[in-house]
Design a protein around this motif. Structure first.
Motif, PDB file in Angstrom:
ATOM      1  N   LEU A  25      52.231  20.858 -47.819  1.00 34.28           N
ATOM      2  CA  LEU A  25      52.810  21.003 -46.492  1.00 34.28           C
ATOM      3  C   LEU A  25      53.898  19.963 -46.264  1.00 34.28           C
ATOM      4  O   LEU A  25      54.965  20.272 -45.723  1.00 34.28           O
ATOM      5  CB  LEU A  25      51.706  20.871 -45.430  1.00 34.28           C
ATOM      6  N   LEU A  47      57.850  20.781 -45.536  1.00 32.29           N
ATOM      7  CA  LEU A  47      58.554  20.282 -44.348  1.00 32.29           C
ATOM      8  C   LEU A  47      59.795  19.494 -44.746  1.00 32.29           C
ATOM      9  O   LEU A  47      60.847  19.596 -44.099  1.00 32.29           O
ATOM     10  CB  LEU A  47      57.606  19.419 -43.505  1.00 32.29           C
ATOM     11  N   VAL A  60      46.336  18.818 -38.356  1.00 33.77           N
ATOM     12  CA  VAL A  60      46.483  20.262 -38.184  1.00 33.77           C
ATOM     13  C   VAL A  60      45.310  20.937 -38.880  1.00 33.77           C
ATOM     14  O   VAL A  60      45.046  20.686 -40.059  1.00 33.77           O
ATOM     15  CB  VAL A  60      47.811  20.767 -38.782  1.00 33.77           C
ATOM     16  N   THR A  70      43.697  23.819 -40.718  1.00 32.91           N
ATOM     17  CA  THR A  70      44.136  24.950 -41.532  1.00 32.91           C
ATOM     18  C   THR A  70      42.925  25.593 -42.192  1.00 32.91           C
ATOM     19  O   THR A  70      41.791  25.111 -42.068  1.00 32.91           O
ATOM     20  CB  THR A  70      45.126  24.497 -42.616  1.00 32.91           C
ATOM     21  N   VAL A 100      49.468  15.304 -41.016  1.00 37.55           N
ATOM     22  CA  VAL A 100      50.860  15.622 -41.323  1.00 37.55           C
ATOM     23  C   VAL A 100      51.781  14.641 -40.607  1.00 37.55           C
ATOM     24  O   VAL A 100      51.555  14.307 -39.441  1.00 37.55           O
ATOM     25  CB  VAL A 100      51.201  17.063 -40.876  1.00 37.55           C
ATOM     26  N   ALA A 112      55.555  14.934 -39.841  1.00 43.11           N
ATOM     27  CA  ALA A 112      56.706  15.828 -39.920  1.00 43.11           C
ATOM     28  C   ALA A 112      57.998  15.030 -39.845  1.00 43.11           C
ATOM     29  O   ALA A 112      58.140  14.144 -38.994  1.00 43.11           O
ATOM     30  CB  ALA A 112      56.661  16.847 -38.786  1.00 43.11           C
ATOM     31  N   LEU A 153      55.989  24.304 -39.087  1.00 46.05           N
ATOM     32  CA  LEU A 153      55.083  23.566 -38.203  1.00 46.05           C
ATOM     33  C   LEU A 153      55.742  23.430 -36.832  1.00 46.05           C
ATOM     34  O   LEU A 153      56.416  22.435 -36.559  1.00 46.05           O
ATOM     35  CB  LEU A 153      54.782  22.186 -38.802  1.00 46.05           C
ATOM     36  N   CYS A 200      51.886  22.336 -32.587  1.00 46.92           N
ATOM     37  CA  CYS A 200      50.964  23.150 -33.383  1.00 46.92           C
ATOM     38  C   CYS A 200      49.808  22.279 -33.861  1.00 46.92           C
ATOM     39  O   CYS A 200      50.021  21.236 -34.473  1.00 46.92           O
ATOM     40  CB  CYS A 200      51.692  23.761 -34.573  1.00 46.92           C
ATOM     41  N   SER A 257      46.525  26.482 -37.694  1.00 52.73           N
ATOM     42  CA  SER A 257      47.296  27.559 -38.306  1.00 52.73           C
ATOM     43  C   SER A 257      46.981  28.877 -37.608  1.00 52.73           C
ATOM     44  O   SER A 257      45.921  29.024 -36.994  1.00 52.73           O
ATOM     45  CB  SER A 257      46.971  27.659 -39.797  1.00 52.73           C
TER      46      SER A 257
END
Length: 417
Positions: free
Chosen positions: A29, A33, A67, A69, A76, A78, A101, A105, A108
């Motif tokens: 992920l 990103l 997050v 999932t 994460v 970002a 993403l 959020c 998922s």
């Protein structure tokens, strides 16, 4: 990321294999990103201000967030973008928004998809945390309050779906059916009225879904008039069972639409008028009708069925002979579409799964909440619906092209002397 592994192969956060999967998901992920942001910046590298400085540059990272999932909860960070461009129309700064993403959020879409399944299966909102924590490794975004907010959002989604503009969606074929589910609706004898269609590009789509009383003509007429008011054109062919309410409403709202009776429902009705000993042979004879190579051979099969069963079982034969035009309407359309047009299976197969989810639950709150739950299940299934065979022929059907024996009849131009 290092983890202390116990003698039995477990770690502080679960099993070693789960930790490896979560770490792999986190790295993938993060890489995705980074690639997304790099591509965004590279695409706009030529955008500069009056001093020659880039207007779109990297700007560190956002604060870490977890997050949830399907692989579990992953942390994460970002990457952040500083976009100094200004939208000329609104005068506001342009902003980068990740398609992978989105802002805020926390889980998922697959996690959001499984929540209505569990809710309809009878799991209360208070049970979501203990039920899913062991699988996902986190309780983030799974509190009872979160689930309650989701059900409210699902109701809003269903309401928006029922109010959307249909003028840009041309449905050439439609299937209609009343589905009886064990959920709480407005009336004790209510059912879910479902209208599904095929667009001119051959893709299938849910058109409308609402509750109605006993599949009455008034309930169907209300649903069809609402679709017409929102811009829906009259379909070329409608497929449904023998419920008189729908056909009466269709003739009133879309009188130009042709009728096709569902063969699965018709065979069941005929079988009910026959003794069990005669049912296998009769079903085989009926298959000869709807599997015939063209209308002429189908009519011969109808005559053979009437000859074989008319003397002993006239009521059963009458169910076929009285509706023969509506039962054989699909023969006037492309042969590639016959398998889709003979039955209401596109609706039945979808709601077979919904029935499994609603079988054990005694209700999903209010009528609006119950319909919203069913809507989210169908919306999730819709992403996996395949287009009809030879989708390019659907547009020709809408254009009024003629088909004989399932084949396109080319228009011949007469030569002037």
């Amino acid at each position: 990321m290092l983890s202390v592994v116990n003698a039995d192969g477990t770690t502080e956060t679960g099993s070693l294999i789960d930790d490896i999967v979560r770490e792999g998901a986190r790295r993938m992920l993060a890489a995705a990103l980074e690639a997304e942001v790099n591509a965004y910046i590279a695409e706009l590298a030529d955008q500069r201000d009056e001093h020659g400085r880039r207007l779109v540059v990297r700007n560190g990272y956002h604060q870490p967030r977890k997050v949830t999932t399907a692989a579990g909860a992953v942390e994460v960070k970002a990457p952040r973008v500083n976009d100094k461009r200004v939208d000329e129309a609104s005068g506001e700064r342009k902003r980068f928004s990740s398609a992978i993403l989105p802002p805020c959020c926390r889980k998922s879409p697959k996690i959001s998809e499984v929540l209505p399944l569990l809710y309809l299966h009878g799991l209360s909102s208070g049970d979501f945390v203990p039920a899913l924590e062991q699988f996902l490794g986190s309780t983030a975004g799974l509190s009872p309050a979160t689930v309650t907010r989701l059900t409210q959002q699902w109701q809003a989604d269903h309401q928006a779906f029922g109010e959307r503009d249909l003028s840009a969606s041309d449905y050439v074929y439609v299937w209609a059916d009343g589905i009886h589910l064990r959920i709480r609706l407005r009336e004790a004898k209510s059912c879910v009225l479902v209208l599904m269609g095929v667009r001119a590009d051959g893709t299938k789509e849910l058109i409308a879904m609402n509750d109605g009383y006993r599949e009455s003509a008034d309930s169907w007429a209300d649903l069809l008039r609402d679709c017409q008011r929102r811009g829906m054109r009259a379909p070329v062919l409608a497929v449904g069972d023998g419920a008189l309410g729908f056909w009466k409403a269709l003739a009133e709202v879309f009188p130009e639409t042709r009728h096709q009776r569902c063969w699965v429902h018709k065979i069941a009705n005929v079988a009910n008028a026959l003794p069990k000993s005669a049912q296998p042979g009769a079903k085989k004879a009926l298959q000869e009708i709807y599997n015939a190579e063209d209308r002429d051979h189908a009519l011969k099969a109808v005559a053979a069925f009437a000859k074989s069963y008319g003397a002993k079982f006239p009521k059963a034969v009458k169910k076929i002979t009285d509706d023969v035009d509506e039962l054989l309407a699909f023969y006037d359309f492309p042969a590639e579409h016959w398998i889709h047009l003979r039955t209401t299976n596109p609706i039945e197969s979808t709601f077979a799964t919904v029935r499994l989810r609603t079988k054990v639950t005694r209700g999903a709150g209010s009528a609006a909440a119950a319909l919203a739950m069913v809507f989210k299940l169908v919306e999730s299934a819709q992403a996996r619906w395949r287009a009809v065979n030879s989708p390019h022929l659907v547009a020709l059907v809408r254009a009024g092209a003629r088909f004989e024996r399932g084949q396109l009849i080319e228009r011949t131009q007469s030569l002037s002397a």
